[in-house]
Design an enzyme around this catalytic site. Structure first.
Site, PDB file in Angstrom:
ATOM      1  N   LYS A   9       0.859  -1.189   0.000  1.00 14.15           N
ATOM      2  CA  LYS A   9       0.000   0.000   0.000  1.00 14.15           C
ATOM      3  C   LYS A   9       0.890   1.232   0.000  1.00 14.15           C
ATOM      4  O   LYS A   9       1.815   1.356   0.796  1.00 14.15           O
ATOM      5  CB  LYS A   9      -0.904   0.025   1.233  1.00 14.15           C
ATOM      6  CG  LYS A   9      -1.779   1.281   1.291  1.00 14.15           C
ATOM      7  CD  LYS A   9      -2.766   1.223   2.439  1.00 14.15           C
ATOM      8  CE  LYS A   9      -2.150   1.780   3.684  1.00 14.15           C
ATOM      9  NZ  LYS A   9      -3.138   2.151   4.712  1.00 14.15           N
ATOM     10  N   SER A  25      -2.349   3.530 -17.645  1.00 13.38           N
ATOM     11  CA  SER A  25      -1.551   2.975 -16.563  1.00 13.38           C
ATOM     12  C   SER A  25      -1.374   4.027 -15.489  1.00 13.38           C
ATOM     13  O   SER A  25      -1.934   5.106 -15.553  1.00 13.38           O
ATOM     14  CB  SER A  25      -0.182   2.539 -17.063  1.00 13.38           C
ATOM     15  OG  SER A  25       0.473   3.655 -17.633  1.00 13.38           O
ATOM     16  N   TYR A  58      -2.674  -0.591 -13.990  1.00  9.71           N
ATOM     17  CA  TYR A  58      -1.419  -1.303 -13.744  1.00  9.71           C
ATOM     18  C   TYR A  58      -0.301  -0.289 -13.577  1.00  9.71           C
ATOM     19  O   TYR A  58      -0.402   0.856 -14.024  1.00  9.71           O
ATOM     20  CB  TYR A  58      -1.112  -2.304 -14.862  1.00  9.71           C
ATOM     21  CG  TYR A  58      -0.974  -1.681 -16.230  1.00  9.71           C
ATOM     22  CD1 TYR A  58       0.266  -1.286 -16.725  1.00  9.71           C
ATOM     23  CD2 TYR A  58      -2.092  -1.472 -17.037  1.00  9.71           C
ATOM     24  CE1 TYR A  58       0.389  -0.702 -17.975  1.00  9.71           C
ATOM     25  CE2 TYR A  58      -1.984  -0.896 -18.283  1.00  9.71           C
ATOM     26  CZ  TYR A  58      -0.738  -0.522 -18.753  1.00  9.71           C
ATOM     27  OH  TYR A  58      -0.625   0.062 -19.999  1.00  9.71           O
TER      28      TYR A  58
END
Length: 128
Positions: A9, A25, A58
């Site tokens: 995280k 992305s 991503y």
């Protein structure tokens, strides 16, 4: 049985760029990817603290030491420069792996400098 667990995280990073015309992305400073264990092209979820948007994309590698967090492509409509975001990556583990798993948690200041890292979140207390 397998379980999906938090792998990494990135907490309260500041979006530095949003590039609608760039291939989709999220570009993240390469040093931060290395520290967190998030791999280039790995699926990530982004939670925008400013507007509540939650989306999946991503990670791609940005210049090391740049502090860059660039939300690109269609996702650029969901986060603007200056927004605070949380970036999460998850791993699928079997029960035995999950028993000892600890995520990598990275916390930032307003300039996307790493303030600290940890492997657990403090227990949340009930409010009075």
């Amino acid at each position: 049985m397998q379980i999906t667990m938090l792998k990494a995280k990135l907490h309260r990073a500041t979006v530095t760029h949003s590039e609608l015309g760039y291939e989709g992305s999220c570009a993240i400073d390469g040093n931060i990817l290395d520290l967190s264990g998030i791999r280039e092209y790995e699926q990530i979820q982004i939670y925008n603290i400013n507007n509540g948007a939650r989306f999946t994309t991503y990670a791609i590698r940005a210049e090391e030491g740049s502090g860059l967090f660039s939300v690109n492509g269609a996702a650029a409509r969901l986060a603007c420069p200056g927004d605070l975001i949380i970036v999460c990556a998850f791993a699928i583990l079997d029960q035995q792996e999950a028993e000892n798993h600890k995520p990598t948690l990275v916390y930032f200041n307003e300039k996307n400098q790493v303030q600290r890292s940890a492997s657990s979140i403090p227990v949340q207390a009930a409010s009075a």
